[in-house]
Design an enzyme around this catalytic site. Structure first.
Site, PDB file in Angstrom:
ATOM      1  N   GLY A 152       0.980  -1.344   0.071  1.00  0.00           N
ATOM      2  CA  GLY A 152      -0.016  -0.007  -0.009  1.00  0.00           C
ATOM      3  C   GLY A 152       0.800   1.159   0.019  1.00  0.00           C
ATOM      4  O   GLY A 152       2.201   1.124   0.360  1.00  0.00           O
ATOM      5  N   CYS A 153       0.201   2.407  -0.405  1.00  0.00           N
ATOM      6  CA  CYS A 153       1.053   3.592  -0.560  1.00  0.00           C
ATOM      7  C   CYS A 153       1.641   4.371   0.812  1.00  0.00           C
ATOM      8  O   CYS A 153       2.579   4.455   1.236  1.00  0.00           O
ATOM      9  CB  CYS A 153       0.072   4.665  -1.277  1.00  0.00           C
ATOM     10  SG  CYS A 153      -1.590   5.034  -0.582  1.00  0.00           S
ATOM     11  N   TYR A 154       0.601   4.449   1.838  1.00  0.00           N
ATOM     12  CA  TYR A 154       0.796   4.716   3.114  1.00  0.00           C
ATOM     13  C   TYR A 154       1.786   3.571   3.710  1.00  0.00           C
ATOM     14  O   TYR A 154       2.924   4.178   4.471  1.00  0.00           O
ATOM     15  CB  TYR A 154      -0.492   4.756   4.077  1.00  0.00           C
ATOM     16  CG  TYR A 154      -1.334   5.930   3.932  1.00  0.00           C
ATOM     17  CD1 TYR A 154      -0.594   7.213   3.932  1.00  0.00           C
ATOM     18  CD2 TYR A 154      -2.647   5.896   3.662  1.00  0.00           C
ATOM     19  CE1 TYR A 154      -1.503   8.272   3.727  1.00  0.00           C
ATOM     20  CE2 TYR A 154      -3.691   6.985   3.406  1.00  0.00           C
ATOM     21  CZ  TYR A 154      -2.947   8.289   3.621  1.00  0.00           C
ATOM     22  OH  TYR A 154      -3.656   9.427   3.546  1.00  0.00           O
ATOM     23  N   THR A 156       4.210   1.835   2.547  1.00  0.00           N
ATOM     24  CA  THR A 156       5.323   1.982   2.064  1.00  0.00           C
ATOM     25  C   THR A 156       6.139   3.006   2.733  1.00  0.00           C
ATOM     26  O   THR A 156       7.523   2.997   3.181  1.00  0.00           O
ATOM     27  CB  THR A 156       5.465   2.268   0.294  1.00  0.00           C
ATOM     28  OG1 THR A 156       4.794   1.206  -0.150  1.00  0.00           O
ATOM     29  CG2 THR A 156       6.572   2.595  -0.465  1.00  0.00           C
ATOM     30  N   ALA A 157       5.494   4.206   2.460  1.00  0.00           N
ATOM     31  CA  ALA A 157       6.412   5.485   3.153  1.00  0.00           C
ATOM     32  C   ALA A 157       6.399   5.370   4.837  1.00  0.00           C
ATOM     33  O   ALA A 157       7.578   5.614   5.318  1.00  0.00           O
ATOM     34  CB  ALA A 157       5.442   6.824   2.911  1.00  0.00           C
TER      35      ALA A 157
END
Lengths: 347, 347, 347, 347
Positions: A152-154, A156-157
């Site tokens: 997921g994007c969140y 990953t960061a």
């Protein structure tokens, strides 16, 4: 790897992830896009959905049924959660490797999935074969994988902001707070009150407080790095921008710490990871926009005995499409950076 | 209070705070603006600096020296930190009450000020008379005050997000994290790389990590509410919008807690405060834009045993100009809401 | 006018126009909002649809059928084109004056309406009684009117940009080009691809080229001023902002012209119009945001023998809601500026 | 063309044009960046000025004096107007070809330049050798050129919107109106009131009305296409976006016209121009962002007998940096699209 190009299909053309995959794969020197599918837009040129591709990618969209009829090397699933799983089940023995950009195989088990996604899982066998596709942590597992669950994007960061400390088991239990902010593309292409310009522009708000499903994805990965379980407080917010995630992560550490040691831990951890840039000042999301980079900046606050770690990514790229391409590169023995060397677009 | 209007001066015309004060005071039924000062723009009509006032407030700007020549009821100082103090010293016996919108008298002592502002204080005697002008906490002290230190924008939103819990001494020491996000007007009207459109638009970043001077202002006030000292982790971020602050505050509490009790504590604390709206969903900054409201939304996360409290204000109004007008209303026996009843402007 | 307040109903609560009407009328000293209607949201508090009104206007929405049961002075119709006409027919003899914010009665005849709106008109008798509610041109007709057709947003800005020249019959036939740019709220509150943040933000495009229905409204009014017919080239564009219309109008004039004479013509025409501000530099849309002003700036280009006239309004206010309130003020003998004196909100 | 890479220098590192040149040339397969110059930032890494290049282009900035010491193939001048001319004079015999991105050699003569730029020209001899670098019109002249004057951003979009009709001498004299809108990067990187976020965001305004210096550049080129002189009305506006120019051009034509013929004329004219995309709907600036494309859409309005032609470019790319690279490709016998094949970045 011989000279022939990889034959790929993109399943799911209408969203932002599908369109970014198409953009990256069109320019990828080792790839040939064999088809892009869409059930609701069959027959239309891809560029009719995404006019920026006019004169560049005008191939007609086809039904997902066409996937079975072609010999493919990779299938990218750019589909919603809950839809992807059926296609994974269907094509698992097709000979093509599958990179799934949905959340359907990111978690550890069917039970965890069903609790957090509030939805029955139709292909629980997939959890055993699926590899979590975060190359900075799992490149060796990704290489031989046949099914990759693209993070997921969140997550990953978030994971990259604190991974070096978890990997060294330096994080104090229940001290982690992840305050995350995402551009609107994270909410998808569907028209709704949430995505209406006038509700986003000049606005800013939190959502999914104390219950967002990316919480468990972060917890499983960070906990796993430290060899156990962990709980994180995760709060996402909606930024009035198109692209970008900025994570501000807070944590208490065990043992002695200072800025020098902190920087050293991060430098060590990321020394062979070409797409994590250890910055010496706070990165903005525009510093990475349009690129595959994750910029990371850890700060030690001696006054409060706390680490504040900032990370920035382009949510559609490192948080989705370019990460999927990176996984493909690993799975087929290509260079990490093949097709992913874009310098950020700023301003 | 008789029928006559209060005679006021606005000292410092060029910034956003000065212009918002002028807007509010122009429409305030009990106020007459006697003068607006600017050293660098003397003689120019006020509306030349701020064209939205064309045909509405075209009075010529005068030197601050004119202030001494007029009998005034209130002097608003819309000046930078470090400049205000000299004018307070100069006009303290002028008969006019002073509302200082700078940071020069917000802290407890000269020593604390000089440590955090890294600047010598020229009028330390002022700390004894200055009252911290946050009406939700100190209305009784504000009423008789002759010098009010108008709170900072971040502190206003931050303090109001957690005040009910500090007042009940429910906060666990060193557990407070305040992740704050502000619109660009918080950075002021001065042209610089920081305020250049292309560095702000489509961007988002943290700044002042682990050292922003609003930290101590928040700590002193929240600590004071609990009858002691407290440390908070405060991280500001810059939003690509004009106006608005959103605070996401995290804290651990001592004793039993649930959502119902939490809401009750907030409702009790704010029950007679007309400008704090206890919301039942996460507020966005646009819900309060152009108004004097502070919207607050506290959430109990039983999974992590933590409170997440959100607050939203318009940084130029509740975070500066309208708070100053509210203080004026209190100091002169006017209704709290006189001149401050604007419904938020959305969209 | 006696001391009693006007009893008003707002029919159509869900859109931006309805919400702006509610905001202005809530603060209007001579008005009492008796009801706000919505068929799809009956029973919900108004503030549930528009959270900025939380704690300020929480009255429950009612069915439009309630309108007939109450003695009202004014009914504001904030409804889509094609829906309004039926309610006008229904309530025309109710004793209440009607201010219709849709396009149903703005044009001269049923035939013209049906050609440009591509829709049958159900109450053609209304055209005879409807008055075009642009106070700068028709205040004397508006005062006794029982049905006012509130002008379109683009026509308001377009007509006011060139009216002084048309009124003096100085415009050369077929020389008028109106290049207009509007904020996104002009596209309405409905979620669609058009209003999706990612299609608007950082974007800009023309639409309705050579066929937008506001063309005929502009032509009828400007032609009428000059005592004849006229054709204008009208091209609207979508700006990535919430509010504001900027019109750049180009025209050739007959006879001698210079900048001085041009300015004089505009000054004369608007000398008693308190809400048109004749500017001495190019206005931006933010100079009028949140206000009832129309800023106008005419320029003579001697090199090309052409007038370039710029006008700026807030499309939701002077282009819709505040213009409706202005019309109400005129119809009931109130001061022009009653409830409309807001200074623009900038930044 | 042998296998060796072109050795290039970028003179002027601090602005947006310099940074975009650096981005494109870094990824260009046939180019080696030998140096980037900056007088005020000598010694600093390029990435310190433009953090998006961190870890990608960290070479130290050098003085422009270094240019003479190196054997170079191309010198790109990314300097302000009035500064470039001196460097052209200095390096004209250096053996390197010069591509000047300023306005110093875009016009026909010293006299025209001095009238419109209000500035003495120090190297008038350059006008004889300079070639106007718009490849769609002048590719054959560009190929052998040693000095190319890279077109202005507005002129590029404006000329391409109407060139097909001028080339066929179909435009009626004094009928052309070009209403142009540009993103803020067109105003440059310098911090000023004009570029302050709060003056740009949520705002929109015209500037340079009836006198902008790009007018004459457009007039000379369009007039030249038709074999004579022409006058155009040109009005630029400032958009609250980073990148993009949209031109809405209006013109009357001589002779019979209809939509089919109009489209055919454009198709013919642009049939071998790979970077002009003839669209079948109105393009938005985001459809070309981050790319070298110019999207064009001509409409015939039979009601008014007028052509409305829309064009869209990325002002920093087709309007500056990528156009310069295209010129370089032509001057050195490379493929047109070498290094310029980016698909637009949307959203």
């Amino acid at each position: 790897m011989n000279k022939e190009k990889l034959k790929v299909a993109i399943v799911g053309a209408s969203g932002f992830t599908g369109s970014e995959l198409a953009r990256l794969l069109s320019d990828h020197p080792k790839v040939e896009i064999k088809m892009i599918t869409s059930e609701s837009h069959q027959g239309k040129p891809f560029s009719e959905l995404h006019p920026q591709f006019f004169d560049r990618l005008d191939i007609p969209l086809v039904s997902a049924e066409e996937v079975s009829k072609e010999e493919l090397d990779v299938i990218f699933l750019a589909l919603p959660h809950g839809v992807s799983m059926d296609f994974v089940a269907k094509w698992k023995d097709s000979g093509a490797k599958i990179i799934d950009l949905s959340g359907d195989f990111r978690l550890s088990t069917k039970e965890v999935y069903e609790e957090w996604y509030n939805k029955k899982h139709s292909y629980p066998e997939g959890f055993a074969t699926a590899v979590y596709g975060l190359p900075e942590l799992f490149s060796e597992k990704i290489k031989p994988a046949t099914l990759v669950a693209n993070p997921g994007c969140y997550p990953t960061a978030s994971i990259l902001s604190l991974a070096p400390l978890f990997a060294k088991q330096l994080i104090k239990e229940n001290s982690v707070i992840i305050d995350a902010k995402s551009g609107l593309t994270g909410a998808g292409i569907k028209a709704s009150a949430t995505t209406h310009f006038s509700n986003v522009n000049e606005n800013f708000k939190a959502y999914g407080i104390a219950g967002h499903r990316h919480t468990i994805e972060i917890e499983e990965q960070l906990g796993g790095l430290a060899g156990g379980q962990t709980a994180v407080q995760f709060t996402p917010h909606l930024l009035p921008v198109d692209r970008g995630i900025l994570v501000t992560a807070y944590a208490q550490v065990s043992g002695e710490m200072d800025q020098e040691r902190l920087t050293e831990i991060y430098r060590d951890f990321y020394k062979d990871k070409p797409f994590v840039r250890l910055r010496n000042q706070a990165p903005g999301i525009k510093d990475v926009r349009g690129s595959h980079y994750c910029d990371v900046f850890p700060v030690w606050d001696k006054r409060t005995n706390r680490v504040i770690a900032i990370s920035a990514i382009d949510n559609l790229l490192k948080g989705a499409a370019s990460q999927a391409v990176h996984n493909m590169n690993l799975m087929f023995g290509l260079e990490d950076a093949e097709g992913l060397a874009q310098i950020p677009l700023k301003p």
